[in-house]
Write a protein that holds these residues in place. Structure first.
Motif, PDB file in Angstrom:
ATOM      1  N   ALA A 124      -8.347   2.645  -6.359  1.00  0.00           N
ATOM      2  CA  ALA A 124      -6.709   3.009  -6.305  1.00  0.00           C
ATOM      3  C   ALA A 124      -6.371   1.819  -5.623  1.00  0.00           C
ATOM      4  CB  ALA A 124      -6.587   4.249  -5.834  1.00  0.00           C
ATOM      5  N   CYS A 125      -5.222   1.083  -6.052  1.00  0.00           N
ATOM      6  CA  CYS A 125      -4.552   0.217  -5.289  1.00  0.00           C
ATOM      7  C   CYS A 125      -3.111   0.082  -5.839  1.00  0.00           C
ATOM      8  CB  CYS A 125      -5.308  -1.276  -5.374  1.00  0.00           C
ATOM      9  SG  CYS A 125      -5.489  -1.613  -7.160  1.00  0.00           S
ATOM     10  N   ALA A 126      -2.302  -0.775  -5.070  1.00  0.00           N
ATOM     11  CA  ALA A 126      -0.893  -1.007  -5.345  1.00  0.00           C
ATOM     12  C   ALA A 126      -0.523  -2.179  -4.643  1.00  0.00           C
ATOM     13  CB  ALA A 126       0.036   0.079  -5.270  1.00  0.00           C
ATOM     14  N   THR A 127       0.730  -2.629  -4.991  1.00  0.00           N
ATOM     15  CA  THR A 127       1.237  -3.907  -4.283  1.00  0.00           C
ATOM     16  C   THR A 127       1.951  -3.533  -2.928  1.00  0.00           C
ATOM     17  OG1 THR A 127       3.637  -3.598  -5.303  1.00  0.00           O
ATOM     18  CG2 THR A 127       1.711  -5.322  -6.322  1.00  0.00           C
ATOM     19  N   PRO A 128       1.914  -4.363  -1.894  1.00  0.00           N
ATOM     20  CA  PRO A 128       2.334  -4.151  -0.600  1.00  0.00           C
ATOM     21  C   PRO A 128       3.915  -3.561  -0.687  1.00  0.00           C
ATOM     22  CG  PRO A 128       1.259  -6.108  -0.497  1.00  0.00           C
ATOM     23  CD  PRO A 128       1.196  -5.741  -1.787  1.00  0.00           C
ATOM     24  N   SER A 129       4.755  -4.519  -1.540  1.00  0.00           N
ATOM     25  CA  SER A 129       6.110  -3.771  -1.896  1.00  0.00           C
ATOM     26  C   SER A 129       6.395  -2.652  -2.356  1.00  0.00           C
ATOM     27  CB  SER A 129       6.963  -4.996  -2.459  1.00  0.00           C
ATOM     28  OG  SER A 129       6.118  -5.140  -3.808  1.00  0.00           O
ATOM     29  N   PHE A 130       5.513  -2.136  -3.262  1.00  0.00           N
ATOM     30  CA  PHE A 130       5.517  -0.822  -3.916  1.00  0.00           C
ATOM     31  C   PHE A 130       5.133   0.299  -2.576  1.00  0.00           C
ATOM     32  CE2 PHE A 130       3.656   2.833  -6.026  1.00  0.00           C
ATOM     33  CZ  PHE A 130       4.405   3.217  -6.778  1.00  0.00           C
ATOM     34  N   LEU A 131       4.307  -0.101  -1.996  1.00  0.00           N
ATOM     35  CA  LEU A 131       3.692   0.852  -0.907  1.00  0.00           C
ATOM     36  C   LEU A 131       4.778   1.202   0.164  1.00  0.00           C
ATOM     37  CD1 LEU A 131      -0.001  -0.197  -0.449  1.00  0.00           C
ATOM     38  CD2 LEU A 131       0.918   1.601  -1.772  1.00  0.00           C
ATOM     39  N   GLU A 132       5.578  -0.201   0.378  1.00  0.00           N
ATOM     40  CA  GLU A 132       6.623   0.119   1.127  1.00  0.00           C
ATOM     41  C   GLU A 132       7.671   1.301   0.740  1.00  0.00           C
ATOM     42  OE1 GLU A 132       8.697  -3.451   2.195  1.00  0.00           O
ATOM     43  OE2 GLU A 132       6.713  -4.443   3.090  1.00  0.00           O
ATOM     44  N   LEU A 133       7.874   1.342  -0.619  1.00  0.00           N
ATOM     45  CA  LEU A 133       8.842   2.266  -1.319  1.00  0.00           C
ATOM     46  C   LEU A 133       8.209   3.586  -1.493  1.00  0.00           C
ATOM     47  CD1 LEU A 133      11.618   2.777  -2.939  1.00  0.00           C
ATOM     48  CD2 LEU A 133      10.340   1.803  -4.854  1.00  0.00           C
ATOM     49  N   ALA A 134       7.044   3.475  -1.706  1.00  0.00           N
ATOM     50  CA  ALA A 134       6.394   4.883  -2.325  1.00  0.00           C
ATOM     51  C   ALA A 134       5.522   5.398  -1.164  1.00  0.00           C
ATOM     52  CB  ALA A 134       5.667   4.861  -3.509  1.00  0.00           C
ATOM     53  N   GLY A 135       4.841   4.574  -0.231  1.00  0.00           N
ATOM     54  CA  GLY A 135       4.341   5.060   0.794  1.00  0.00           C
ATOM     55  C   GLY A 135       2.888   4.918   0.569  1.00  0.00           C
ATOM     56  N   THR A 136       1.991   4.841   1.803  1.00  0.00           N
ATOM     57  CA  THR A 136       0.701   4.509   1.506  1.00  0.00           C
ATOM     58  C   THR A 136      -0.188   6.149   1.707  1.00  0.00           C
ATOM     59  OG1 THR A 136       0.749   2.306   2.181  1.00  0.00           O
ATOM     60  CG2 THR A 136      -1.339   3.188   2.402  1.00  0.00           C
ATOM     61  N   PRO A 137      -1.026   6.387   0.622  1.00  0.00           N
ATOM     62  CA  PRO A 137      -1.386   7.758   0.720  1.00  0.00           C
ATOM     63  C   PRO A 137      -2.536   7.784   1.763  1.00  0.00           C
ATOM     64  CG  PRO A 137      -1.790   6.775  -1.400  1.00  0.00           C
ATOM     65  CD  PRO A 137      -0.892   5.785  -0.825  1.00  0.00           C
ATOM     66  N   GLN A 138      -2.805   8.679   2.196  1.00  0.00           N
ATOM     67  CA  GLN A 138      -4.046   8.817   3.139  1.00  0.00           C
ATOM     68  C   GLN A 138      -5.162   9.817   2.726  1.00  0.00           C
ATOM     69  OE1 GLN A 138      -4.318   6.733   5.840  1.00  0.00           O
ATOM     70  NE2 GLN A 138      -2.352   6.062   5.259  1.00  0.00           N
ATOM     71  N   HIS A 139      -4.625  10.459   1.775  1.00  0.00           N
ATOM     72  CA  HIS A 139      -5.577  11.428   1.191  1.00  0.00           C
ATOM     73  C   HIS A 139      -5.158  11.491  -0.482  1.00  0.00           C
ATOM     74  CE1 HIS A 139      -7.122  15.172  -0.139  1.00  0.00           C
ATOM     75  NE2 HIS A 139      -8.095  15.268   1.090  1.00  0.00           N
TER      76      HIS A 139
END
Length: 313
Positions: free
Chosen positions: A165-180
């Motif tokens: 599972a992956c995403a762009t750094p900019s998307f993660l800044e907006l949507a958050g980085t899941p830990q689970h």
């Protein structure tokens, strides 16, 4: 009559089960194939093939002669290869068949370097998701996924890929980085269709006996890995894709792998060659080069176990 060439034509007709398919694989006219086999039969004074409008089968003399031809042609190929290897010269045309996504994203970017190492070699790469018989299509080596059940092929594991599972750094800044896995919002997950379906495949994660599944419900779903990755690069959502397609992007920081400690299911890529054929030096060189290149790209996160160990695809 060139007896060796006639034996090659005759052998190809038997392997292809058809005069026309043999002609296509040899890139010669149907009439040339027919004439070659007839001249060989006349020279030997026997009928090698019993044929009508629908069937083609070997006669008893044809069966015996075919076995000798296969062995003789193999010895000729081995003799040629031995001489070429002594000179260190790999030449000729290498014909490769690959699934479209793997060929485009993995093989094609490596071919320039491979050809620089072997300047006398010509490489032809055919991308298709509808593989043909290797002998009928004149293919030297092909890439297959998951399993190879054809007894006429020799399969060699090339790469065991697992889903990430992956995403762009900019998307993660907006949507958050899941830990689970349960923190992955389905509405932000982009899907990849299952075969012959408009329904996206389920995402699956396992860790220490805990198992989570997610059905993507995001705004975009595709039947193309390439299109899915491009959507992720455009900050459209989280994706779940085989690592072999995103290793480079993750290494470059364009995508961020999520939940690396969780196991996912996987798929095995094989290189396959015809069992009845001698594997030429150019084919062996390509397989060895691909294995070396993929090993260099391999990223096995801590705790990840290839999904095939779980007995699922």
């Amino acid at each position: 009559m060139d007896k060796l060439w006639a034996m090659q034509v005759f052998t190809r007709v038997v392997e292809c089960g058809s005069f026309s398919r043999a002609a296509e694989s040899l890139d010669i006219a149907n009439a040339t194939v027919t004439a070659s086999v007839r001249n060989l039969e006349t020279y030997l004074g026997v009928t090698l093939l019993s044929r009508n409008t629908r069937t083609l089968r070997l006669t008893d003399p044809g069966e015996r002669f075919f076995r000798h031809c296969v062995e003789l042609l193999r010895q000729v190929e081995e003799a040629e290869a031995e001489v070429m290897e002594q000179t260190g010269n790999i030449q000729g045309q290498l014909r490769i068949e690959s699934p479209a996504a793997f060929g485009k994203d993995v093989i094609a970017p490596l071919l320039a370097d491979f050809c620089r190492q072997h300047p006398d070699l010509q490489v032809a790469l055919r991308l298709t998701d509808h593989p043909e018989g290797l002998i009928e299509s004149g293919t030297d080596v092909a890439i297959r996924i998951d399993s190879v059940n054809d007894a006429d092929l020799v399969a060699r594991p090339l790469y065991q890929a697992h889903y990430v599972a992956c995403a762009t750094p900019s998307f993660l800044e907006l949507a958050g980085t899941p830990q689970h896995p349960r923190e992955l919002r389905a509405a932000r997950c982009l899907g990849l269709f299952r075969k012959a379906s408009f329904s996206p495949a389920v995402w699956s994660f396992s860790l220490d006996g805990e198992h989570h599944e997610l059905l993507p419900e995001g705004p975009l779903h595709f039947n193309s890995t390439d299109a899915l990755i491009n959507a992720a690069l455009a900050d459209q959502g989280y994706i779940y894709v085989l690592d072999v397609f995103v290793n480079r992007l993750i290494s470059e920081g364009k995508l961020v792998e999520l939940l690396p400690q969780w196991s996912t299911y996987g798929r095995t890529f094989f290189s396959v060659t015809p069992k009845s054929r001698f594997v030429a030096p150019r084919t062996r060189a390509f397989i060895d080069y691909m294995m070396s290149s993929l090993d260099a790209q391999r990223r096995v996160p801590v705790g990840v176990r290839i999904g095939l160990q779980h007995g699922r695809q």
